[in-house]
Design an enzyme around this catalytic site. Structure first.
Site, PDB file in Angstrom:
ATOM      1  N   HIS A  13     -10.576  18.096  -6.147  1.00 61.68           N
ATOM      2  CA  HIS A  13      -9.684  16.944  -6.129  1.00 61.68           C
ATOM      3  C   HIS A  13      -8.465  17.201  -7.019  1.00 61.68           C
ATOM      4  O   HIS A  13      -7.324  16.878  -6.644  1.00 61.68           O
ATOM      5  CB  HIS A  13     -10.442  15.678  -6.560  1.00 61.68           C
TER       6      HIS A  13
ATOM      7  N   ASP B  98       0.870  -1.173   0.000  1.00 57.69           N
ATOM      8  CA  ASP B  98       0.000   0.000   0.000  1.00 57.69           C
ATOM      9  C   ASP B  98       0.920   1.239   0.000  1.00 57.69           C
ATOM     10  O   ASP B  98       2.114   1.135   0.307  1.00 57.69           O
ATOM     11  CB  ASP B  98      -0.865  -0.031   1.263  1.00 57.69           C
TER      12      ASP B  98
ATOM     13  N   LYS C  83      -6.310  19.626  -5.201  1.00 57.28           N
ATOM     14  CA  LYS C  83      -5.654  18.926  -4.082  1.00 57.28           C
ATOM     15  C   LYS C  83      -4.438  18.148  -4.582  1.00 57.28           C
ATOM     16  O   LYS C  83      -3.369  18.197  -3.976  1.00 57.28           O
ATOM     17  CB  LYS C  83      -6.659  17.988  -3.403  1.00 57.28           C
TER      18      LYS C  83
ATOM     19  N   ARG D 179     -14.256  10.999  -0.857  1.00 56.22           N
ATOM     20  CA  ARG D 179     -14.204  11.616   0.487  1.00 56.22           C
ATOM     21  C   ARG D 179     -14.817  13.005   0.441  1.00 56.22           C
ATOM     22  O   ARG D 179     -15.574  13.393   1.328  1.00 56.22           O
ATOM     23  CB  ARG D 179     -12.733  11.662   0.922  1.00 56.22           C
TER      24      ARG D 179
ATOM     25  N   ASP E  36      -0.336   5.112   0.795  1.00 56.18           N
ATOM     26  CA  ASP E  36      -0.655   6.147   1.790  1.00 56.18           C
ATOM     27  C   ASP E  36      -0.725   5.557   3.194  1.00 56.18           C
ATOM     28  O   ASP E  36      -1.513   4.646   3.465  1.00 56.18           O
ATOM     29  CB  ASP E  36      -1.989   6.821   1.442  1.00 56.18           C
TER      30      ASP E  36
HETATM   31  C1  XBP Z   1      -5.617   5.919   0.343  1.00 58.37           C
HETATM   32  C2  XBP Z   1      -6.772   6.736   0.054  1.00 58.37           C
HETATM   33  C3  XBP Z   1      -6.610   7.880  -0.872  1.00 58.37           C
HETATM   34  C4  XBP Z   1      -5.761   9.020  -0.321  1.00 58.37           C
HETATM   35  C5  XBP Z   1      -5.841  10.211  -1.215  1.00 58.37           C
HETATM   36  O1  XBP Z   1      -6.054   4.649   0.836  1.00 58.37           O
HETATM   37  O2  XBP Z   1      -7.860   6.476   0.528  1.00 58.37           O
HETATM   38  O3  XBP Z   1      -7.884   8.390  -1.142  1.00 58.37           O
HETATM   39  O4  XBP Z   1      -6.272   9.409   0.944  1.00 58.37           O
HETATM   40  O5  XBP Z   1      -5.538   9.909  -2.535  1.00 58.37           O
HETATM   41  P1  XBP Z   1      -5.075   3.379   0.802  1.00 58.37           P
HETATM   42  P2  XBP Z   1      -6.519  10.318  -3.755  1.00 58.37           P
HETATM   43  O6  XBP Z   1      -3.832   3.775   1.538  1.00 58.37           O
HETATM   44  O7  XBP Z   1      -5.840   2.322   1.545  1.00 58.37           O
HETATM   45  O8  XBP Z   1      -4.836   3.003  -0.630  1.00 58.37           O
HETATM   46  O9  XBP Z   1      -6.977  11.697  -3.521  1.00 58.37           O
HETATM   47  O10 XBP Z   1      -5.667  10.165  -4.978  1.00 58.37           O
HETATM   48  O11 XBP Z   1      -7.677   9.343  -3.715  1.00 58.37           O
HETATM   49 MG    MG Z   2      -3.017   3.123   3.380  1.00 65.74          MG
END
Ligand code: XBP
Ligand code: MG
Length: 275
Positions: free
Chosen positions: A81, A8, A84, A55, A10
């Site tokens: 988005h 993963d 962002k 979100r 983030d």
């Molecule tokens: C990551 C997310 C993403 C990030 C933002 O989840 O939920 O939405 O928060 O990125 P995970 P984007 O780590 O479970 O993959 O704005 O590109 O969605």
């Molecule tokens: Mg994550």
């Protein structure tokens, strides 16, 4: 046998949520002259919704000023988005967010042992590059057999799609792969695809134990010592989690799952970290 690690991004490779995406969302609100800001606490609640645009839609939808006009809400979410992501790329290229401890070392372990790596994430491939290129160099992509982001897997975690595509791209069955995750949605996605999971809890999930995972800890290399929970039991140790150790845990976990014994061993000493 463990043949591949699927990461993963983030929260797992780096603490990008609180200090990256959240700040970038607030800059996007400010950019459009909107009064909304997401506090550290509110953003933690919103992480239940994966996907930045999703979100936004979840949080902005109920606001009275946007009620009754779904097209305007959708256009605003798309614009915010995109903004962002621009701010996010600027923020992470600044280098203030480091890879989490032990990540780089485990990358190197895999390279040395010929264990393949892939990425399975909810964020975009552009955001992955924005984070990894400054930290791993222009050739960062070569470390991974596959980089599966939102463009390739539009159904987001806890949907297992990203993990299923990653396993297929690696040419490996789920039982040959280990997912590294930080969040409930991520663990559920990997489990739904049939993978064992190592959880390295990020700040927003620090209080969770993830007893259903193969193993869960605060970090791959916590300075104050390693405490592991999870399906293999509870253990303490020091040092960093390396590939050799992961291979041993994975073998035990897969054997236990096949025999139906996994989940019944809480309290049994797990392979001591570092040993
Ligand atoms: C990551 C997310 C993403 C990030 C933002 O989840 O939920 O939405 O928060 O990125 P995970 P984007 O780590 O479970 O993959 O704005 O590109 O969605
Ligand atoms: Mg994550």
């Amino acid at each position: 046998m463990l043949r591949a690690l699927i990461w993963d991004v983030d929260g797992t490779l780096a603490e990008t949520e609180r200090d990256g995406h959240r700040i970038a969302f607030n800059l996007a609100f400010e950019h459009l002259g909107l009064p909304w800001r997401w506090s550290v606490e509110r953003y933690g609640e919103l992480l239940a919704i994966t996907g930045g645009r999703e979100r936004l839609l979840h949080d902005l939808g109920p606001r009275p000023e946007l009620a009754g006009d779904p097209d305007q809400l959708h256009r605003l979410a798309v614009e915010l988005h995109a903004l962002k992501n621009r701010y996010y790329a600027e923020l992470v290229s600044g280098g203030s967010i480091e890879l989490r401890p032990g990540v780089r070392e485990l990358f190197d372990d895999c390279a040395a042992a010929g264990v393949a790596m892939a990425i399975a994430t909810t964020t975009s491939e552009a955001n992955i590059g924005a984070l990894l290129e400054p930290r791993l160099g222009a050739q960062w992509r070569r470390r991974f057999v596959a980089v599966i982001g939102a463009e390739t897997a539009p159904r987001k975690k806890p949907d297992p799609l990203a993990y299923r595509i990653a396993c297929a791209a690696l040419g490996r069955s789920a039982s040959e792969c280990l997912a590294v995750e930080d969040s409930r949605n991520g663990v559920d996605a990997a489990h739904a695809a049939g993978l064992a999971v190592l959880v390295t809890r990020s700040v927003y999930f620090a209080a969770q134990r993830f007893d259903d995972a193969m193993a869960a800890c605060d970090s791959l290399a916590p300075p104050t010592g390693l405490v592991l929970h999870g399906n293999l039991g509870v253990a303490q140790g020091s040092g960093r989690i390396g590939l050799e150790q992961l291979c041993g845990w994975h073998e035990r976990f897969v054997a236990g799952s096949a025999g139906g014994a996994a989940g019944e061993r809480d309290g049994v000493d797990a392979a001591a970290p570092g040993g």
